[in-house]
Design an enzyme around this catalytic site. Sequence first.
Site, PDB file in Angstrom:
ATOM      1  N   ARG A  64      42.872  -6.921  19.929  1.00 25.75           N
ATOM      2  CA  ARG A  64      44.236  -6.556  20.476  1.00 25.75           C
ATOM      3  C   ARG A  64      45.931  -5.422  20.092  1.00 25.75           C
ATOM      4  O   ARG A  64      45.796  -4.909  21.670  1.00 25.75           O
ATOM      5  CB  ARG A  64      44.368  -7.933  21.487  1.00 25.75           C
ATOM      6  CG  ARG A  64      45.462  -8.101  22.430  1.00 25.75           C
ATOM      7  CD  ARG A  64      45.692  -9.410  23.242  1.00 25.75           C
ATOM      8  NE  ARG A  64      46.857  -9.348  24.432  1.00 25.75           N
ATOM      9  CZ  ARG A  64      47.822 -10.414  24.125  1.00 25.75           C
ATOM     10  NH1 ARG A  64      47.977 -10.887  22.949  1.00 25.75           N
ATOM     11  NH2 ARG A  64      48.614 -10.265  25.138  1.00 25.75           N
ATOM     12  N   HIS A  68      47.186  -2.327  22.539  1.00 22.41           N
ATOM     13  CA  HIS A  68      47.940  -2.238  23.064  1.00 22.41           C
ATOM     14  C   HIS A  68      49.101  -1.428  21.939  1.00 22.41           C
ATOM     15  O   HIS A  68      50.103  -0.649  22.391  1.00 22.41           O
ATOM     16  CB  HIS A  68      49.192  -3.944  22.137  1.00 22.41           C
ATOM     17  CG  HIS A  68      48.794  -5.190  23.554  1.00 22.41           C
ATOM     18  ND1 HIS A  68      49.567  -6.372  23.296  1.00 22.41           N
ATOM     19  CD2 HIS A  68      48.221  -4.682  24.206  1.00 22.41           C
ATOM     20  CE1 HIS A  68      49.371  -6.481  24.566  1.00 22.41           C
ATOM     21  NE2 HIS A  68      48.284  -6.260  24.648  1.00 22.41           N
ATOM     22  N   ASN A  93      53.481  -9.513  24.147  1.00 25.03           N
ATOM     23  CA  ASN A  93      53.436  -9.290  22.638  1.00 25.03           C
ATOM     24  C   ASN A  93      53.727  -9.989  22.177  1.00 25.03           C
ATOM     25  O   ASN A  93      53.367 -10.733  20.884  1.00 25.03           O
ATOM     26  CB  ASN A  93      54.432  -8.230  22.437  1.00 25.03           C
ATOM     27  CG  ASN A  93      54.003  -6.418  21.899  1.00 25.03           C
ATOM     28  OD1 ASN A  93      53.164  -6.049  21.671  1.00 25.03           O
ATOM     29  ND2 ASN A  93      55.067  -5.487  22.362  1.00 25.03           N
ATOM     30  N   HIS A 191      37.799  -9.263  25.813  1.00 26.94           N
ATOM     31  CA  HIS A 191      37.736 -10.154  25.556  1.00 26.94           C
ATOM     32  C   HIS A 191      36.541 -11.741  26.180  1.00 26.94           C
ATOM     33  O   HIS A 191      36.841 -12.929  26.844  1.00 26.94           O
ATOM     34  CB  HIS A 191      38.055 -10.924  27.918  1.00 26.94           C
ATOM     35  CG  HIS A 191      39.368 -10.808  27.850  1.00 26.94           C
ATOM     36  ND1 HIS A 191      40.022  -9.747  29.045  1.00 26.94           N
ATOM     37  CD2 HIS A 191      40.694  -9.627  26.895  1.00 26.94           C
ATOM     38  CE1 HIS A 191      42.199  -9.393  28.505  1.00 26.94           C
ATOM     39  NE2 HIS A 191      41.563  -8.966  27.451  1.00 26.94           N
TER      40      HIS A 191
HETATM   41  C1  HEM Z   1      42.235  -4.338  31.503  1.00 26.90           C
HETATM   42  C2  HEM Z   1      43.820  -5.138  30.897  1.00 26.90           C
HETATM   43  C3  HEM Z   1      43.710  -6.420  30.369  1.00 26.90           C
HETATM   44  C4  HEM Z   1      44.231  -6.977  30.455  1.00 26.90           C
HETATM   45  C5  HEM Z   1      45.286  -7.011  31.699  1.00 26.90           C
HETATM   46  C6  HEM Z   1      45.109  -8.324  29.557  1.00 26.90           C
HETATM   47  C7  HEM Z   1      45.372  -8.956  29.360  1.00 26.90           C
HETATM   48  C8  HEM Z   1      45.051  -9.809  28.480  1.00 26.90           C
HETATM   49  C9  HEM Z   1      45.501 -11.176  28.104  1.00 26.90           C
HETATM   50  C10 HEM Z   1      46.814 -12.022  29.506  1.00 26.90           C
HETATM   51  C11 HEM Z   1      45.514 -11.923  27.367  1.00 26.90           C
HETATM   52  C12 HEM Z   1      46.271 -13.236  26.737  1.00 26.90           C
HETATM   53  C13 HEM Z   1      47.005 -13.582  25.695  1.00 26.90           C
HETATM   54  C14 HEM Z   1      47.764 -14.373  25.545  1.00 26.90           C
HETATM   55  O1  HEM Z   1      47.834 -15.913  26.868  1.00 26.90           O
HETATM   56  O2  HEM Z   1      47.461 -15.445  24.358  1.00 26.90           O
HETATM   57  C15 HEM Z   1      44.453 -11.197  26.843  1.00 26.90           C
HETATM   58  C16 HEM Z   1      44.174 -12.170  25.227  1.00 26.90           C
HETATM   59  C17 HEM Z   1      43.004 -10.449  24.429  1.00 26.90           C
HETATM   60  N1  HEM Z   1      43.029  -8.792  25.144  1.00 26.90           N
HETATM   61 FE1  HEM Z   1      43.096  -8.423  27.254  1.00 26.90          FE
HETATM   62  N2  HEM Z   1      43.836  -7.479  28.441  1.00 26.90           N
HETATM   63  C18 HEM Z   1      42.881  -6.680  28.940  1.00 26.90           C
HETATM   64  C19 HEM Z   1      42.693  -5.097  28.481  1.00 26.90           C
HETATM   65  C20 HEM Z   1      41.900  -5.513  26.711  1.00 26.90           C
HETATM   66  C21 HEM Z   1      41.746  -4.368  26.243  1.00 26.90           C
HETATM   67  C22 HEM Z   1      41.381  -3.588  26.186  1.00 26.90           C
HETATM   68  C23 HEM Z   1      41.224  -4.990  25.032  1.00 26.90           C
HETATM   69  C24 HEM Z   1      40.689  -4.227  23.882  1.00 26.90           C
HETATM   70  C25 HEM Z   1      40.279  -3.347  23.451  1.00 26.90           C
HETATM   71  C26 HEM Z   1      41.565  -6.079  25.344  1.00 26.90           C
HETATM   72  C27 HEM Z   1      41.581  -7.558  24.149  1.00 26.90           C
HETATM   73  C28 HEM Z   1      41.942  -8.966  24.121  1.00 26.90           C
HETATM   74  C29 HEM Z   1      41.238  -9.863  22.921  1.00 26.90           C
HETATM   75  C30 HEM Z   1      40.884  -9.630  21.994  1.00 26.90           C
HETATM   76  C31 HEM Z   1      42.135 -10.827  23.579  1.00 26.90           C
HETATM   77  C32 HEM Z   1      42.847 -12.538  22.624  1.00 26.90           C
HETATM   78  C33 HEM Z   1      43.786 -12.163  21.489  1.00 26.90           C
HETATM   79  C34 HEM Z   1      43.414 -13.746  21.193  1.00 26.90           C
HETATM   80  O3  HEM Z   1      42.393 -14.328  20.659  1.00 26.90           O
HETATM   81  O4  HEM Z   1      44.410 -13.628  20.287  1.00 26.90           O
HETATM   82  N3  HEM Z   1      42.613  -6.922  26.372  1.00 26.90           N
HETATM   83  N4  HEM Z   1      44.253 -10.357  26.907  1.00 26.90           N
HETATM   84  C1  LIG Z   2      55.240 -11.516  16.066  1.00 23.08           C
HETATM   85  C2  LIG Z   2      56.377 -11.097  16.799  1.00 23.08           C
HETATM   86  O1  LIG Z   2      57.667 -10.467  16.520  1.00 23.08           O
HETATM   87  N1  LIG Z   2      56.469 -11.820  18.316  1.00 23.08           N
HETATM   88  C3  LIG Z   2      57.571 -11.826  18.600  1.00 23.08           C
HETATM   89  C4  LIG Z   2      57.655 -11.438  20.373  1.00 23.08           C
HETATM   90  O2  LIG Z   2      58.882 -12.022  20.792  1.00 23.08           O
HETATM   91  C5  LIG Z   2      59.365 -13.237  21.125  1.00 23.08           C
HETATM   92  C6  LIG Z   2      60.489 -13.077  22.086  1.00 23.08           C
HETATM   93  O3  LIG Z   2      61.235 -12.187  22.229  1.00 23.08           O
HETATM   94  C7  LIG Z   2      60.429 -12.900  19.483  1.00 23.08           C
HETATM   95  O4  LIG Z   2      61.121 -14.571  19.603  1.00 23.08           O
HETATM   96  C8  LIG Z   2      58.699 -13.150  18.714  1.00 23.08           C
HETATM   97  O5  LIG Z   2      59.634 -12.938  17.089  1.00 23.08           O
END
Ligand code: HEM
Ligand SMILES: CC(=O)N[C@H]1CO[C@H](CO)[C@@H](O)[C@@H]1O
Length: 326
Positions: A64, A68, A93, A191
Amino acid sequence: MARTANFLGIVVVVFGLLAFFGSTHAQLQLNFYAKSCPKAEQIVLNYVKQHIPNAPSLAASFLRMHFHDCFVRGCDGSVLLNSTTGEKNAVPNRTLRGFAFIDAVKSLLEAECPGIISCADILSLVARDSVAITGGPFWQVPTGRRDGVITNVTEANNQIPGPTNNFTTLLTRFGNQGLDATDLVILSGAHTIGISHCPAVSPRLYNSSGPGRIDPTMDTEYAENLKANKCKTPNDNTTRLEMDPGSRKTFDLSYYTYLLKRRGLFQSDAALTTNSTSLALIKQLLSSPPQFFFDQFAKSMEKMGRIKVKTGTEGEIRKQCALVNS
Ligand code: HEM
Ligand SMILES: CC(=O)N[C@H]1CO[C@H](CO)[C@@H](O)[C@@H]1O
Ligand SMILES: *[C@@H]1O[C@H](CO)[C@@H](O)[C@H](O)[C@H]1NC(C)=O
Ligand SMILES: *[C@@H]1O[C@H](CO)[C@@H](O)[C@H](O)[C@H]1NC(C)=O
Ligand SMILES: *[C@@H]1O[C@H](CO)[C@@H](O)[C@H](O)[C@H]1NC(C)=O
Ligand SMILES: *[C@@H]1O[C@H](CO)[C@@H](O)[C@H](O)[C@H]1NC(C)=O
Ligand SMILES: *[C@@H]1O[C@H](CO)[C@@H](O)[C@H](O)[C@H]1NC(C)=O
Ligand SMILES: *[C@@H]1O[C@H](CO)[C@@H](O)[C@H](O)[C@H]1NC(C)=O
């Protein structure tokens, strides 16, 4: 006035030429560091092999983080910069994890070959290697990216797709990066691993247009279950939940199966079924061997890894991934 205009004209032409030659002559290449730091990629892989098995959930975070990074000013390591106005502060982020891991890899590489390996390349390699060793697909990572010096929270918020985006917005945001509808469907398949937090889904559970204020495009039973067991209050911002329940550690097709059952977690996941071309691709993925998904994923990741990269003499090679060189 005329003189200023002439001068500006020359500046524009010169910069145009620089951009032209910069983009045609310097390119990413496989094993870019073969001569300058032959052990670099092995050092990254060894570190990943040594540490990811103890913290496998970081693989998802790195995947992810790479995404980003690439969506804001290209894959230039800008997401790694510490700055009160930087990308790390952007809404999407706030849940990124693993920055210290990247810093540790960077330290090893600085010890081996100071000032040679970019943080942008480190992130690309770590994302690939950690997904691959946890059983996901493997993709090529040509290297030679250079690090950016700008990180901007506003740009991150505007350019990284959000969980409430509809299909049109997703397509636009991917399109802005040179990615198409196929890349959107395939890369959303990321996802299949990892976790999220309630704020990304709560609007669908508590603040939508259907009965019980649940999003009518979401399976009601699933939504009720999430409200009862996961996101129990509208403002919960700490509870973690899976995008691919029951299989969040396995890189497989079940994410797409859920989409067709109206159990995609985010509106942005559900949106992939609202366009006929995109829906057809989801069905094709599900009726093909998993290898088809892996191959497509590799292709789209390679494309993503090239977004607006800085090469040649652009940008810099940071000494520390969290700081621009002084
Ligand atoms: C299509 C648009 C996308 C949206 C709107 C989106 C949005 C999100 C959101 C909201 C989360 C959860 C974050 C959280 O609440 O902690 C997430 C997690 C994640 N996203 Fe996406 N995402 C998108 C595309 C992608 C793409 C292109 C990738 C990588 C190629 C990706 C990889 C991931 C992964 C691996 C997680 C899990 C992260 C973790 O376990 O820490 N996503 N995404
Ligand atoms: C990992 C990291 O830098 N996270 C930052 C994301 O944004 C929040 C809110 O501004 C910061 O408090 C975190 O340190
Ligand atoms: C960057 O910020 C993180 C988290 O706030 C901190 O742990 C780290 O030491 C900082 N790095 C540098 C080089 O300042
Ligand atoms: C960040 O980007 C936004 C939008 O492009 C711009 O308006 C703003 O001035 C930038 N901020 C900084 C600190 O450069
Ligand atoms: C998608 O969302 C955008 C921005 O919120 C909105 O302007 C647009 O009308 C929406 N499109 C559809 C088809 O719902
Ligand atoms: C569906 O997606 C395709 C891109 O694959 C796009 O060209 C088309 O306009 C979209 N259709 C609708 C109804 O949004
Ligand atoms: C609910 O949605 C409305 C309008 O869509 C918005 O103004 C409001 O802030 C939302 N409330 C919550 C708790 O998300
Ligand atoms: C979660 O909400 C609390 C209280 O509203 C707030 O103080 C905290 O900063 C939020 N945490 C995150 C990660 O957004």
